[in-house]
Design a protein around this motif. Sequence first.
Motif, PDB file in Angstrom:
ATOM      1  N   HIS A 933       8.988  54.827  48.662  1.00 50.44           N
ATOM      2  CA  HIS A 933       9.797  53.797  48.000  1.00 50.44           C
ATOM      3  C   HIS A 933      10.800  53.215  48.991  1.00 50.44           C
ATOM      4  O   HIS A 933      11.514  53.934  49.663  1.00 50.44           O
ATOM      5  CB  HIS A 933      10.518  54.396  46.794  1.00 50.44           C
ATOM      6  CG  HIS A 933      11.346  53.401  46.077  1.00 50.44           C
ATOM      7  ND1 HIS A 933      10.813  52.379  45.334  1.00 50.44           N
ATOM      8  CD2 HIS A 933      12.722  53.259  45.979  1.00 50.44           C
ATOM      9  CE1 HIS A 933      11.761  51.648  44.796  1.00 50.44           C
ATOM     10  NE2 HIS A 933      12.972  52.190  45.198  1.00 50.44           N
ATOM     11  N   THR A1139      10.229  44.744  47.531  1.00 51.10           N
ATOM     12  CA  THR A1139       9.951  44.426  46.137  1.00 51.10           C
ATOM     13  C   THR A1139       9.047  43.205  46.024  1.00 51.10           C
ATOM     14  O   THR A1139       8.110  43.164  45.215  1.00 51.10           O
ATOM     15  CB  THR A1139      11.266  44.181  45.377  1.00 51.10           C
ATOM     16  OG1 THR A1139      12.114  45.324  45.477  1.00 51.10           O
ATOM     17  CG2 THR A1139      10.995  43.847  43.926  1.00 51.10           C
ATOM     18  N   ARG A1142       5.476  44.129  47.019  1.00 49.34           N
ATOM     19  CA  ARG A1142       4.769  44.895  45.974  1.00 49.34           C
ATOM     20  C   ARG A1142       4.403  43.986  44.820  1.00 49.34           C
ATOM     21  O   ARG A1142       3.340  44.099  44.226  1.00 49.34           O
ATOM     22  CB  ARG A1142       5.672  46.031  45.491  1.00 49.34           C
ATOM     23  CG  ARG A1142       4.958  46.998  44.558  1.00 49.34           C
ATOM     24  CD  ARG A1142       3.816  47.711  45.268  1.00 49.34           C
ATOM     25  NE  ARG A1142       3.194  48.705  44.404  1.00 49.34           N
ATOM     26  CZ  ARG A1142       2.107  49.380  44.709  1.00 49.34           C
ATOM     27  NH1 ARG A1142       1.505  49.154  45.881  1.00 49.34           N
ATOM     28  NH2 ARG A1142       1.622  50.283  43.889  1.00 49.34           N
ATOM     29  N   ALA A1177      11.415  43.807  36.958  1.00 53.76           N
ATOM     30  CA  ALA A1177      11.911  44.204  38.270  1.00 53.76           C
ATOM     31  C   ALA A1177      12.755  43.112  38.903  1.00 53.76           C
ATOM     32  O   ALA A1177      13.676  43.404  39.691  1.00 53.76           O
ATOM     33  CB  ALA A1177      10.736  44.539  39.176  1.00 53.76           C
ATOM     34  N   TRP A1459       5.982  50.829  40.787  1.00 52.38           N
ATOM     35  CA  TRP A1459       7.017  50.414  41.728  1.00 52.38           C
ATOM     36  C   TRP A1459       7.379  51.514  42.710  1.00 52.38           C
ATOM     37  O   TRP A1459       7.957  51.243  43.774  1.00 52.38           O
ATOM     38  CB  TRP A1459       8.258  49.969  40.970  1.00 52.38           C
ATOM     39  CG  TRP A1459       8.038  48.651  40.293  1.00 52.38           C
ATOM     40  CD1 TRP A1459       7.894  48.414  38.985  1.00 52.38           C
ATOM     41  CD2 TRP A1459       7.983  47.399  40.947  1.00 52.38           C
ATOM     42  NE1 TRP A1459       7.712  47.087  38.736  1.00 52.38           N
ATOM     43  CE2 TRP A1459       7.757  46.402  39.970  1.00 52.38           C
ATOM     44  CE3 TRP A1459       8.058  46.975  42.291  1.00 52.38           C
ATOM     45  CZ2 TRP A1459       7.640  45.057  40.251  1.00 52.38           C
ATOM     46  CZ3 TRP A1459       7.945  45.623  42.582  1.00 52.38           C
ATOM     47  CH2 TRP A1459       7.727  44.672  41.574  1.00 52.38           C
TER      48      TRP A1459
END
Length: 1461
Positions: A933, A1139, A1142, A1177, A1459
């Motif tokens: 992550h 982010t 992804r 998100a 995520w």
Amino acid sequence: MARFRYSSSVLNFAIVYALIAALAVSYGFFVVVVDAVATDRDFSILDLNWNLFHQDYSPPAPPPPPPHPPSVSCVDDLGGVGSLDTTCQIVNDLNLTGDVYIQGKGNFYILPGVRFHCATPGCSLTVNVSGNFSLGNSSSIVCGGFELSANNASFINGSVVNTTALAGDPPAQTSGTPQGIDGAGGGHGGRGACCLVDKSKLPEDVWGGDAYSWSSLQKPCSYGSRGGSTSKEVDYGGYGGGRVKLTVTSYLEVDGNIFADGGDGGKKGGGGSGGSIYIKAFKMTGSGRISACGGNGYAGGGGGRVSVDVFSRHDEPGIFVHGGGSYGCPENAGGAGTLYDAVPRSLIISNHNKSTDSETLLLDFPNQPLWTNVYVENSARATVPLLWSRVQVQGQISLLRNGVLSFGLPHYASSEFELLAEELLMSDSEIKVYGALRMSVKMFLMWNSKMLIDGGGDVTVATSLLEASNLVVLKESSVIHSNANLGVHGQGLLNLSGPGDLIEAQRLVLSLFYSIHLGPGSVLRGPLENATSDSVTPKLFCESQDCPIELLHPPEDCNVNSSLSFTLQICRVEDITVEGLVKGSVVHFHRSRTILVQSSGTISASGMGCTGGFGRGNVTSNGIGSGGGHGGNGGPGCDEDSCIEGGLSYGNAQLPCELGSGSGNTSSTGYTAGGGIIVMGSLEHPLSTLSIEGSVKADGESFEGTSREGKYAVIDGSSGGPGGGSGGTILMFLHTIFLGDSATLSSIGGYGSPYGGGGGGGGRIHFHWSDIPIGDVYQPIASVQGSIHAGGGLGRGKGGAGENGTVTGKACPKGLYGIFCEECPVGTYKNVSGSDSKLCRSCPTEALPSRAIYTPVRGGVAETPCPYKCISDRYHMPHCYTALEELIYTFGGPWLFGLLLIALLILLALVLSVARMKFVGVDELPGPAPTQHGSQIDHSFPFLESLNEVLETNRVEESQSHVHRMYFMGPNTFSDPWHLPHTPPEEIKEIVYEVAFNTFVDEINAIAAYQWWEGAVYSILSVFVYPLAWSWQQWRRRLKLQRMREFVRSEYDHACLKSCRSRALYEGIKVAATSDLMLAYVDFFLGGDEKRSDLPPRLQNRFPMSLPFGGDGSFMAPFSLQSDNVVTSLMSQSVPPTTWYRLVAGLNAQLRLVRRGRLRVTFRPVLRWLESYANPALRSHGIRVDLAWFQATACGYSHYGLLVYAIEEESNWASIGSVDGAIQTGQQPCVKSFFQENLSSHMREETQLSQARGNTESYARRTKVYGGILDTNYLQMLEEKRDMFYLLSFILHNTKPVGHQDLVGLVISMLLLGDFSLVLLTFLQLYSFSLVDVFLVLFILPFGILLPFPAGINALFSHGPRRSAGLARIYALWNLTSLVNVVVAFLCGYIHYRTQSSSKKHPSFPPWGSISMDESEWWIFPAGLVLCKLFQSQLIIWHVANLEIQDRSLYSNDFELFWQS
């Protein structure tokens, strides 16, 4: 009295005999005497001694003449002027009383108008000078004899030398002057005419004065004879003509007249005969008249004799030697005299078209030298009376214009004559032969002429032989007739040209010719149709059953032999063509090569057989006869009360050679004859070819019931009648025969009388084949389209029909059967000799494969097993398997072959997979590994996550100067290429010049446009090979993108930019595109010298911002979002890069599942994912994304993408279902209606967005919009076009990854190998159907069925996931398009199966094989291919998904897991 009209008493005979004998002893000349007979009747000529007829018929040569008296003088005796030794001219008339002899060394001229006469009969005038002689104009010489000897002589026009009727005494012991008071004409060169009519004699047997002086014909010197008188008291007969002899050393001119004619006798006396004229000179000219004709009278005198010995003749004076006219019988003039031309040695006998019965005698012809030509013409009659005479000339004998040439004496045909010449030409003329003629010429031509030969019944001299070595032609009803034996020989052609041409004899032999042609209407006949008792009758062997040996083994010499049974034989003739009639009792063709009977031709022996015979019919007491028998029994004859049996059959059917039998009754009720014999060839010398279009007949005779030549009697119903004659024999020794459609070959029995006569039995027809070829050298020996008859004749009344005869052939060798030795029918064999069709037995069927048929073999099948062949070349001997079946049954049958094939495919697939892993490398296919992550994303999947490999957008620094991104409109297709709008967006108006910008747009749009031919190539390839069309389109797209980039980077001067630095460095404008080459854009950058604080704008100033998707939702180009460094850098102002990466990867994973044509269904998961994963998100960063559409082109193409905009943090988010899809008030829900304001405007980034929430304070900046947000409600109204490939999307579409990459690759390898194997097996199967099917399947989409294999190998063995996935998609296209070829193969198999016979047997296969590879299993391989290709399609899309989505957590249903990965 006329010549030879004496009494027939014995006393007179003795007296005449004594006188003739005394004369013969004294002078040795020919005599003729009368024949003594015991009865009172007239008699004719008889030879007493054969040797006498070989001597001269004229008197002996006279003693030498006495010496000439002294010459007269020119002046004293003749009253002339000059001297005979210089020049003597006669100037006054002179009448002489005696002979005059004139001799000198000078010239002798009789001036014009002077008459030099000595009118006393026999008065002689002789002129012998060394110089010249001239007879002037209108001057004349009249005397009994005129003799001239000079160097040159001229008889001027109007002059005349006349010795007419001034003859002296003829030679002693001649009979030129007739006796009696018949008024007959005198004879000399020709006989004098006699008008006495004697019905007991022929016209030519009666004549007046006879001919004489034959021995002096070449130098005639005799006086003519006086004609007879009709009174004893007064001699009215005309005197004979004198004699003229001209001997000129050099030049002779004859423009006057020279006469030596006989004197006229008036109506009471016969005309005198012509005298003699002899002319000898080196050169002669003039057109005068030379005449030694007979005088006119009660009976005309005969012509005299003229001889011309002139080396050079420049003109043709008229020369006449014809006989005189007869007042008492105008049709019988005197006989023609003789004209002898010494230089060509030609004898001319011409009667000047005066008809006559009086002849010109031709006695001994000279041997050294031979005469060259003899002409008998213009109604002249010449005769050769001496027995055993030879007429021989070196050139030709011509008979023209009613000329007649006779040989022998009419009533004493007991001698043979010879005629030898180069040519014998006859035109409207006649030759009569009394006896036999031996003729030998090279050419014999007849035109409307006749040759009549009277053999007289004497068998010792009855055979005449006519030989013409080169040519014999008969035309215009010409006839050669003999009542005895006749042989015609030659080495060239015998041609009877047409109607009326005839050669006939009692026994006729034609031999040694190269060819004989009988024209239509011409006839060859032997024996004669109506023979007299004097004719030599051939002997027919009617009472014997023994076959005459000469019919089977004829002699080789082809001579006329009276002991043989032939009546008409054609021997040693190469080719015979019959268009007329050949008829005889026993007709034989010996040693001939070919016989052709045309449609108008007939060879007949019908009714020419026996009247009795071994199978003769029988007669009842009341005269009713039964039919004759031969090949079958004759029909019975019946009356009211009883019947009588017909004649019996006889002879050998296998080699017949008998005459047909007749009714057997020669009573007053008449009779019929059987058919004769026709034999063609012999045992030793068979015919090569017999061709018949006409007819060959040996039928029995039918009773006609009317009198014909005494053969039939006129009968009534009570007197009965004979039965019909039986058919004869047609025996053919030959190699081959051809019977045309109209041909008839018959030997049928005749009909009986209508009052109960029985029909004749049929005859016999036999084909005796010679050297029948067998085996591989066999050729058909017969072609029969016509008819062959050997039936019995019908009985009439109550009479019965005759039995059928026989039609047989020689026993055939093995393999052949029937009369014509044909090959046994296909499927039968014959292993014995014989002709019976039952000998051809059926072949055993156990060894015959189902796809085989028996095949004919040249020469027939002689032994088993019978040969066969497969029904098509696609099947292979010996089992007639197809190539596929041979392969299958080589490996034990369908099941075992299938198991072996599967095992082999698995083995090869394993080997292929191992080789692939070694070649590609496992490191290129990493397994899914979640990332930490917050760490940087693994860029192994750039095409799914960021597509950051696009050139010239890889620098982060560029995002800091980036002003605006302007997207091209259009999907970059050939029909709708990329293009930019001309109006610059608001965002760049501050940094560009609008006019220059429009110029830039025009130039780049021109570069982006495609040529017409590029689209045409794409259309053609789309029809035939769609995968190549896709490759072609991508290639042309790459070239366009490269060209546009080169243009912007190096060619365009950036004149539209206001920044000087950007123009100088060429860095203010850059062009790029997505990897699928369907979405392109232009980025505008600041140059650094603008000095603007508001540029470039921040992210918040760019909202709302549109991010269109690349691709079109198809399998080959799925939707995808491009996020290069520029976009990523801009978004990083609000969203962390990890982010954003992804989010892009997850969104692309969802977008690849969207299918074009099913957007309303497949966009729903994307909307749910945006609401469930993306927007939650992004909410913490104040950003929201929505799915939207953008109108790009006037043709209706829509771009789909994301609309990014900012939101207030405290705003409450509505679910996707509550998002209002309306863009502005008044817009229609239909996609097509959103752009009514400006269809041609470009995509705008400013999009009005209204949020469906209660708080109206939060809303985005309102601007003009050309698109709309896609929500659940709007998707229900979305209209999308569906093309022809829509249905294929159910088979070929993008899916989620399934993992197990190695296993999927292994199964694909197996299916790929199986697919290729099934293709090869399908081709083998189609080849067994038809080669056309192979080509049709192979080229309906050219090589489409073969290309999936190399395309799949290329995809499996490619490096890199991205390249491998692209090639796999191409492989999928090839695999899918090949289904068209498979469908065609299916149709070909179905059509072939339906056309096969339902009754066809199938091959017997091993009992354990429930599946056979016969035609009924045609569907197995096409169906297997369809299944294989469907499985491949599914595995390929899994394989592509595994390559493109190696991180399966992108499809995770857990928000946190997604995520965190």
